[in-house]
Design an enzyme around this catalytic site. Structure first.
Site, PDB file in Angstrom:
ATOM      1  N   SER A 173      52.440  36.325  63.178  1.00 49.63           N
ATOM      2  CA  SER A 173      51.161  35.906  63.758  1.00 49.63           C
ATOM      3  C   SER A 173      50.335  35.005  62.847  1.00 49.63           C
ATOM      4  CB  SER A 173      50.332  37.134  64.157  1.00 49.63           C
ATOM      5  OG  SER A 173      49.252  36.755  64.970  1.00 49.63           O
ATOM      6  N   HIS A 208      31.052  34.066  39.948  1.00 49.17           N
ATOM      7  CA  HIS A 208      31.851  35.213  40.372  1.00 49.17           C
ATOM      8  C   HIS A 208      32.987  34.685  41.234  1.00 49.17           C
ATOM      9  CE1 HIS A 208      32.953  39.090  42.161  1.00 49.17           C
ATOM     10  NE2 HIS A 208      32.886  38.489  43.340  1.00 49.17           N
ATOM     11  N   SER A 210      36.303  36.163  43.665  1.00 46.97           N
ATOM     12  CA  SER A 210      36.908  37.343  44.256  1.00 46.97           C
ATOM     13  C   SER A 210      37.760  36.933  45.443  1.00 46.97           C
ATOM     14  CB  SER A 210      35.818  38.323  44.697  1.00 46.97           C
ATOM     15  OG  SER A 210      36.353  39.363  45.489  1.00 46.97           O
ATOM     16  N   GLY A 212      38.046  39.173  47.947  1.00 47.05           N
ATOM     17  CA  GLY A 212      37.462  39.925  49.049  1.00 47.05           C
ATOM     18  C   GLY A 212      38.330  41.028  49.612  1.00 47.05           C
ATOM     19  N   ARG A 213      39.330  41.477  48.848  1.00 46.01           N
ATOM     20  CA  ARG A 213      40.208  42.547  49.330  1.00 46.01           C
ATOM     21  C   ARG A 213      39.868  43.875  48.671  1.00 46.01           C
ATOM     22  NH1 ARG A 213      46.374  40.652  50.462  1.00 46.01           N
ATOM     23  NH2 ARG A 213      45.939  38.693  51.552  1.00 46.01           N
ATOM     24  N   SER A 218      42.972  43.970  45.467  1.00 46.71           N
ATOM     25  CA  SER A 218      41.691  43.415  45.046  1.00 46.71           C
ATOM     26  C   SER A 218      41.826  42.669  43.722  1.00 46.71           C
ATOM     27  CB  SER A 218      40.652  44.532  44.907  1.00 46.71           C
ATOM     28  OG  SER A 218      39.428  44.016  44.418  1.00 46.71           O
ATOM     29  N   ASN A 222      34.041  38.005  36.674  1.00 47.94           N
ATOM     30  CA  ASN A 222      32.770  37.313  36.461  1.00 47.94           C
ATOM     31  C   ASN A 222      32.841  36.604  35.115  1.00 47.94           C
ATOM     32  OD1 ASN A 222      31.434  38.420  38.837  1.00 47.94           O
ATOM     33  ND2 ASN A 222      31.407  40.352  37.710  1.00 47.94           N
TER      34      ASN A 222
END
Length: 345
Positions: A173, A208, A210, A212-213, A218, A222
């Protein structure tokens, strides 16, 4: 004879005065038009003094390509010209200012996917293709409009979004494999140092980054950084060292608290070098990260070419670690071809 010469001198003086008068009036009219335009397009919070500063910068570029910086006439390079153009419109509510490059790569290949990062994703990782798409959106917003400490300095807020899209993986998908978010705030100041008619600038900031997980996928860190930039004509180079702000160690690998990637600087390094040169409408640039103690890092080459209107052809090659946060400790070689909206410099 003397009477004729006096008449000629008088006529010359009158003609010169008339030309200077027209020139002054034209300049005043142009500045007035600029102020009127800025008032119409700027946000309500922008003051008249800030608008006058913007219009002054707009008309500071001379016909010979020079610019007045701190009372000195110097040659305007790639970044100086870009800054002047940006400041003409950065108070407008209807204009978005680029920060880093904005681009889309419909074809972005790798020589090897990262098996370790997706081992716990069951069959999803097995369906990932070596060819995907990538795009980057990067914008900045001035937080100050008039000079703070030195003439021409400013504070900005910036945001960069990178996304790796498995658009060709129809069997699973076509998911987004990775997304990185990079908010930052930084201060930029031109230096009163012009070796060999060059211009120099220093930047200090905090950012920062990231993906986002959550859980074992994750990744974040920073850092505070400074950057020194040197520009001379069509050549720009910079050095950008940083310091990673320490985080507490995780007590549990699945805990949301603690450092997700304590060894990230071993692969991403402590410094980045960049260089760019414009050949007419073509721009070639390179970025290199390095950790000298681990001998790990990366190198990235970029080429932009004329395409259509504001669009530019974009070709890029990457080799090393940290092409994305999920791949910070995975070495690979990547090649991409696509379209860019702006150059790196």
């Amino acid at each position: 004879m003397e009477s004729i010469l006096q008449r000629l001198n008088y006529k010359n003086l009158c003609l010169m005065s008339l030309i200077l008068s027209f020139s002054y009036q034209a300049e005043a009219a142009t500045e007035s038009e600029c102020i009127e335009k800025q008032v119409a397009n700027s946000a309500a919070e922008v003051t008249l003094g800030e608008i006058r500063t913007i219009c002054k910068a707009q008309h500071s570029l001379e016909e010979d390509g020079s610019v007045i910086i701190r009372g000195k006439k110097v040659k305007a390079g790639l970044l100086t010209k870009r800054n002047i153009e940006e400041r003409q419109n950065d108070t407008s509510e209807f204009v978005l200012t680029p920060h880093r490059m904005n681009y889309i790569l419909p074809v972005y290949s790798t020589n090897q996917m990262n098996p370790e990062a997706y081992r716990t994703l069951n069959s999803l990782g097995d369906g990932y293709k070596k060819v995907e798409s990538k795009f980057q959106l990067s914008l900045k917003l001035p937080l100050s409009y008039s000079s703070l400490f030195v003439e021409g300095d400013r504070i900005y807020a910036g945001f960069t979004l990178e996304a790796w899209w498995q658009v060709y993986a129809k069997e699973i998908s076509s998911p987004f494999r990775e997304t990185n978010y990079r908010p930052e705030i930084f201060y930029v100041a031109p230096l009163d140092w012009h070796p060999n008619d060059a211009n120099t600038t220093v930047t200090v900031g905090f950012e920062h980054q990231s993906n986002g997980r959550a859980g074992s996928w994750s990744r974040s860190w920073n850092r505070v950084y400074t950057e020194f930039i040197y520009e001379q004509g069509n050549l720009v180079w910079g050095v950008r060292p940083w310091y990673r702000l320490p985080e507490d160690a995780k007590t549990d690998p699945t805990s949301p608290n603690g450092d997700d990637n304590p060894d990230i600087t071993d692969y991403m390094g402590h410094v980045e070098y960049s260089i760019g040169y414009a050949f007419g409408k073509y721009e070639l640039s390179a970025e290199m990260r390095q950790n000298f103690s681990t001998n790990k890092g990366s190198v990235k080459l970029n080429l932009t070419t004329p395409l259509y209107g504001k669009l530019k052809g974009y070709f890029t090659i990457f080799n090393g670690y940290g092409e994305s946060l999920i791949d910070y400790n995975h070495s690979q070689t990547r090649f991409g071809i696509g379209v860019a909206l702006n150059n790196l410099f």
